[in-house]
Design a protein around this motif. Structure first.
Motif, PDB file in Angstrom:
ATOM      1  N   LYS A  14      68.541  26.720  68.839  1.00 52.34           N
ATOM      2  CA  LYS A  14      67.177  26.613  69.313  1.00 52.34           C
ATOM      3  C   LYS A  14      66.986  25.067  69.186  1.00 52.34           C
ATOM      4  CE  LYS A  14      68.255  31.256  70.067  1.00 52.34           C
ATOM      5  NZ  LYS A  14      67.378  33.256  69.914  1.00 52.34           N
ATOM      6  N   LEU A  49      63.447  25.113  76.018  1.00 47.42           N
ATOM      7  CA  LEU A  49      62.969  25.849  75.950  1.00 47.42           C
ATOM      8  C   LEU A  49      61.753  25.670  75.805  1.00 47.42           C
ATOM      9  CD1 LEU A  49      64.385  27.366  72.392  1.00 47.42           C
ATOM     10  CD2 LEU A  49      65.181  27.996  74.384  1.00 47.42           C
ATOM     11  N   LYS A  87      59.348  27.112  79.007  1.00 47.42           N
ATOM     12  CA  LYS A  87      58.514  28.071  79.096  1.00 47.42           C
ATOM     13  C   LYS A  87      56.729  27.635  80.384  1.00 47.42           C
ATOM     14  CE  LYS A  87      54.744  30.188  75.535  1.00 47.42           C
ATOM     15  NZ  LYS A  87      54.529  29.788  74.412  1.00 47.42           N
ATOM     16  N   ASN A  95      62.629  32.357  81.698  1.00 49.48           N
ATOM     17  CA  ASN A  95      63.173  32.742  80.892  1.00 49.48           C
ATOM     18  C   ASN A  95      63.743  32.745  80.524  1.00 49.48           C
ATOM     19  OD1 ASN A  95      61.790  36.069  82.103  1.00 49.48           O
ATOM     20  ND2 ASN A  95      63.720  35.778  83.394  1.00 49.48           N
ATOM     21  N   ALA A  96      63.373  32.707  78.955  1.00 51.86           N
ATOM     22  CA  ALA A  96      63.920  31.432  77.733  1.00 51.86           C
ATOM     23  C   ALA A  96      65.441  31.326  78.265  1.00 51.86           C
ATOM     24  CB  ALA A  96      63.997  31.835  76.441  1.00 51.86           C
ATOM     25  N   HIS A  97      66.588  30.241  78.141  1.00 51.57           N
ATOM     26  CA  HIS A  97      67.986  30.585  78.443  1.00 51.57           C
ATOM     27  C   HIS A  97      68.338  29.233  78.471  1.00 51.57           C
ATOM     28  CE1 HIS A  97      72.312  31.260  80.040  1.00 51.57           C
ATOM     29  NE2 HIS A  97      71.785  32.160  78.988  1.00 51.57           N
ATOM     30  N   GLU A 112      70.662  37.255  75.109  1.00 56.29           N
ATOM     31  CA  GLU A 112      69.929  37.227  76.375  1.00 56.29           C
ATOM     32  C   GLU A 112      69.288  35.503  76.739  1.00 56.29           C
ATOM     33  OE1 GLU A 112      66.454  38.753  73.924  1.00 56.29           O
ATOM     34  OE2 GLU A 112      68.807  39.405  74.257  1.00 56.29           O
ATOM     35  N   THR A 113      69.396  35.377  75.642  1.00 60.33           N
ATOM     36  CA  THR A 113      68.609  34.339  75.522  1.00 60.33           C
ATOM     37  C   THR A 113      70.293  32.450  75.529  1.00 60.33           C
ATOM     38  OG1 THR A 113      68.149  33.468  73.099  1.00 60.33           O
ATOM     39  CG2 THR A 113      66.338  34.557  74.808  1.00 60.33           C
TER      40      THR A 113
END
Length: 278
Positions: free
Chosen positions: A100, A107, A111, A116-118, A163-164
């Protein structure tokens, strides 16, 4: 030792990896702590155009100071490096945070666009560096088949971490022709090349030479005071009672013992390469 072991599935894997890298936000490049430099695949270096998280895996198998040197050397140019032991739970948080961190610009863009962050991370490396084990640790459960030998993973497989984050496990892939003898020997010693295609006595002789360069007492500490190269295999065979028909020393079994003892850490924490070596 010139290695020309490039099975058909590796050619396919290289194409799959090249395709996956087009949609990956970063690469997790897994390297064996005992032979970091030899684990670099020049073909990967040509294909990778995204930030990299270098993972010095099996960190407990090499001296801590050498692992630290590699982490420092590879943490440059927008890339980062971490040291892990694939089976330890602490590796999960460390790797997820590193992924990350290098993907922070991606990211941020998501944003700003209200998405959505992925992120997607492609995990690459030569065979038997512990890629699948590391991903299982990252996912918190056994998602992928693992094994302590080259060639267990045969196809690229996506796994959902949360989920990310999705990660892609790829087959361990060598380059078509390894012409640097020392690199080929190192990869053979750490088990990145199938033992079935190698001469174990030749690999053991190369390993004995490396160990002598590092510390002349490493072998004698385990097998007793011995001298010479192939002569050492003879004495190890005698000490262990390894014989073939006629009572002659079983050199092959002695060689396999030395290689196995190295791989399983019975000879101590050993790195075949240092970060400051040319």
């Amino acid at each position: 030792m010139e290695i020309n072991w490039f099975p058909g599935h590796m050619a396919k894997s290289t194409r799959e990896i090249e395709s996956a890298l087009k949609i990956a936000d970063c690469v997790v490049y897994v390297l064996d702590s005992r032979a970091v430099r030899s684990c670099f695949n020049p073909k990967f270096d040509e294909m990778i155009k995204v930030p990299i998280v270098y993972v010095i895996n099996k960190a407990d198998a090499a001296p801590a100071d050498i692992v630290t040197q590699w982490v420092k050397k590879l943490s440059t140019g927008g890339n980062t490096a971490i040291a892990t032991n694939g089976t330890e739970s602490i590796s999960r948080g460390k790797l997820a945070s590193a992924i990350k961190a290098v993907c922070a610009p991606t990211l941020d863009r998501q944003k700003k666009r209200g998405l959505n962050a992925h992120i997607r991370a492609a995990v690459v490396g030569v065979p038997n560096t512990g890629k699948s084990t590391l991903i299982n640790s990252l996912c918190g459960k056994a998602r992928l088949t693992t094994g302590n030998r080259a060639g267990v993973t045969r196809a690229a497989t996506w796994a959902r971490v949360d989920e990310t984050l999705d990660v892609l496990d790829t087959p361990g892939t060598l380059y078509p022709k390894i012409t640097d003898r020392r690199v080929g020997e190192n990869l053979a010693i750490i088990g990145s090349i199938r033992d079935e295609v190698l001469d174990v006595t030749e690999i053991a002789a190369a390993l004995i030479s490396r160990l002598d360069e590092i510390d002349g007492t490493l072998l004698s500490a385990r097998y007793g005071e011995i001298t010479g190269s192939y002569g050492r295999l003879e004495q190890i065979a005698i000490a262990r009672g390894y014989k073939i028909r006629g009572g002659e020393p079983d050199y092959e079994r002695a060689a396999a013992t030395v290689v196995d003892d190295f791989r399983k850490g019975r000879l101590g924490k050993i790195a075949l390469e240092k970060a400051d070596e040319k």
